[in-house]
Design a protein around this motif. Sequence first.
Motif, short mmCIF file in Angstrom:
data_model
loop_
_atom_site.label_atom_id
_atom_site.label_comp_id
_atom_site.label_asym_id
_atom_site.label_seq_id
_atom_site.Cartn_x
_atom_site.Cartn_y
_atom_site.Cartn_z
N GLN A 1 0.83 -1.17 -0.01
CA GLN A 1 -0.08 -0.08 0.21
C GLN A 1 0.96 1.24 0.03
O GLN A 1 0.51 2.15 -0.59
CB GLN A 1 -1.03 0.04 1.23
CG GLN A 1 -2.09 -1.20 1.21
CD GLN A 1 -1.52 -2.58 1.66
OE1 GLN A 1 -0.49 -2.75 1.93
NE2 GLN A 1 -2.50 -3.39 1.32
N GLU B 1 2.48 1.72 -3.35
CA GLU B 1 1.41 2.27 -4.24
C GLU B 1 1.11 3.67 -4.28
O GLU B 1 1.03 4.58 -5.23
CB GLU B 1 -0.10 1.51 -4.13
CG GLU B 1 -0.83 1.53 -5.34
CD GLU B 1 -2.30 0.62 -5.03
OE1 GLU B 1 -2.73 0.30 -6.07
OE2 GLU B 1 -2.60 0.42 -4.03
N GLU C 1 2.64 8.38 -6.95
CA GLU C 1 2.30 9.97 -7.38
C GLU C 1 3.08 10.97 -6.85
O GLU C 1 3.41 11.70 -7.45
CB GLU C 1 0.82 10.47 -6.53
CG GLU C 1 0.42 11.61 -7.13
CD GLU C 1 -1.23 11.71 -6.70
OE1 GLU C 1 -1.77 12.77 -7.28
OE2 GLU C 1 -1.72 11.03 -6.13
N ASN D 1 2.55 -0.92 -9.38
CA ASN D 1 1.01 -0.74 -9.78
C ASN D 1 0.51 0.72 -9.62
O ASN D 1 -0.51 0.92 -10.47
CB ASN D 1 0.36 -1.83 -8.84
CG ASN D 1 0.33 -3.36 -9.20
OD1 ASN D 1 1.11 -3.72 -10.53
ND2 ASN D 1 -0.02 -3.97 -8.49
N GLY D 2 0.96 1.64 -8.64
CA GLY D 2 0.75 2.83 -8.42
C GLY D 2 1.12 3.51 -9.91
O GLY D 2 0.11 4.37 -10.21
N TYR E 1 1.29 2.61 -12.66
CA TYR E 1 0.40 2.14 -13.98
C TYR E 1 -1.10 2.92 -13.86
O TYR E 1 -1.46 3.23 -15.02
CB TYR E 1 0.20 0.39 -13.74
CG TYR E 1 -0.74 -0.21 -14.66
CD1 TYR E 1 -0.50 -0.36 -15.88
CD2 TYR E 1 -2.17 -0.19 -14.47
CE1 TYR E 1 -1.29 -0.87 -16.91
CE2 TYR E 1 -3.25 -0.75 -15.22
CZ TYR E 1 -2.84 -1.11 -16.58
OH TYR E 1 -3.72 -1.50 -17.46
N ASP E 2 -1.35 2.88 -12.51
CA ASP E 2 -2.73 3.61 -12.45
C ASP E 2 -2.67 5.06 -12.59
O ASP E 2 -3.77 5.66 -13.01
CB ASP E 2 -3.24 3.50 -10.97
CG ASP E 2 -3.69 2.09 -10.41
OD1 ASP E 2 -3.82 1.19 -11.22
OD2 ASP E 2 -3.55 1.84 -9.20
N LEU E 3 -1.42 5.69 -12.84
CA LEU E 3 -1.16 6.92 -13.05
C LEU E 3 -1.02 7.24 -14.70
O LEU E 3 -0.79 8.13 -15.07
CB LEU E 3 -0.11 7.80 -12.51
CG LEU E 3 -0.12 7.84 -10.74
CD1 LEU E 3 1.05 8.09 -10.03
CD2 LEU E 3 -1.12 8.85 -10.47
N GLY E 4 -0.89 6.31 -15.21
CA GLY E 4 -0.80 5.94 -16.81
C GLY E 4 0.79 6.13 -17.03
O GLY E 4 1.21 6.72 -18.13
N LYS F 1 4.21 4.66 -17.97
CA LYS F 1 4.68 3.52 -18.47
C LYS F 1 6.17 3.01 -17.95
O LYS F 1 7.21 3.96 -17.78
CB LYS F 1 4.93 3.50 -20.03
CG LYS F 1 3.56 3.84 -20.63
CD LYS F 1 3.55 3.85 -22.22
CE LYS F 1 2.23 4.19 -22.75
NZ LYS F 1 2.27 4.04 -24.02
N THR G 1 4.71 -9.90 -11.24
CA THR G 1 4.41 -8.41 -11.86
C THR G 1 4.47 -8.37 -13.12
O THR G 1 5.17 -9.19 -13.73
CB THR G 1 5.20 -7.45 -11.11
OG1 THR G 1 6.58 -7.48 -11.67
CG2 THR G 1 5.18 -7.37 -9.71
#
Length: 334
Positions: free
Chosen positions: A227, A230, A234, A257-258, A260-263, A265, A284
């Motif tokens: 967590q 993740e 940001e 993964n964090g 990835y969620d922000l776009g 790459k 992963t």
Amino acid sequence: MEKQTITIYDVAREANVSMATVSRVVNGNPNVKPATRKKVLDVIDELDYRPNAVARGLASKKTTTVGVIIPDVTNLYFSSLARGIDDIATMYKYNIILANSDQNNHKEIQVLNTLLSKQVDGIIYMGNNLTSELRTEIVRSKTPIVLAGTIDPDHVVASVNIDYKIATQEAIQQLIENGHKNIAFVTASLKNTVASDLRLEGYKSALSVANIEFNDKFVYEIPMTYQCGEVLAEKLVQAGITAAVVTDDEAAVGLINGLYDLGVKVPKDFEVISSNNSKLTKMTRPTLSTIAPPLYDIGAVAMRLLTKIMNKEEVVETEITLPYKIEYRQSTKS
């Protein structure tokens, strides 16, 4: 109704032999006639007799039991170390008492004293944070103790590790060669953690060689959890950071993964190198590049070192450094 405790005396009486003979059978002494051995074993089976390790320890001053303090039994890093410990313990006929300290400094001292009260012959400590209070208890105990994956700052307590400074320096150098200047160093608390301090030295050294100024704002001390990794994503992106070395696989997975969620790459826009090469690094997508310490071997060598100390065998060195490698996978460009 409480089950009656069966003693060595009960076995000797039923088998019509001396308690010494029962003891020899239980301990695998070959100087027992086959017929007598079979008779004693049959009675042991019939009565469900189980030798009391503590009682035997009072007589022999040995319980053939080793305590293992593990900070987080769910962390794959520690479970890999524990596997190496257990295999060597079995080879040398030692039983393991595994104690989980929940990464709590106060509880670690409680766990240590609990194991000592059980008269274990030795202890392996796998925690990351060797506080001065815990170290004092370890040194005072007079029970053989080996550190697996952490270092005694005073170089008194035996330990098995890799060269954390050089390994981190090599990882950072690779990220620099890949074109990065704003590189984060993500670690657990640096307080009381010699291994983390050495990793930080390696980070600083690599930057210095490349003439990149050290920025303490790029050092992130966070709990090593999925967590927290993740959430950190940001913050790193907002700080203009484009690469990171993370000292724990679970936190590194959270970071990927964090991102990835922000776009963002990986590895095109952001590269990540982890530090433990546990099973998580291959689970992963993208797979994690990682510093790869020989986890099983660290545990196995720590247990073998402990057996030598417990049995007063010759020990050439009490601080053992094992080789590592870096596994470059999909989270880095090379």
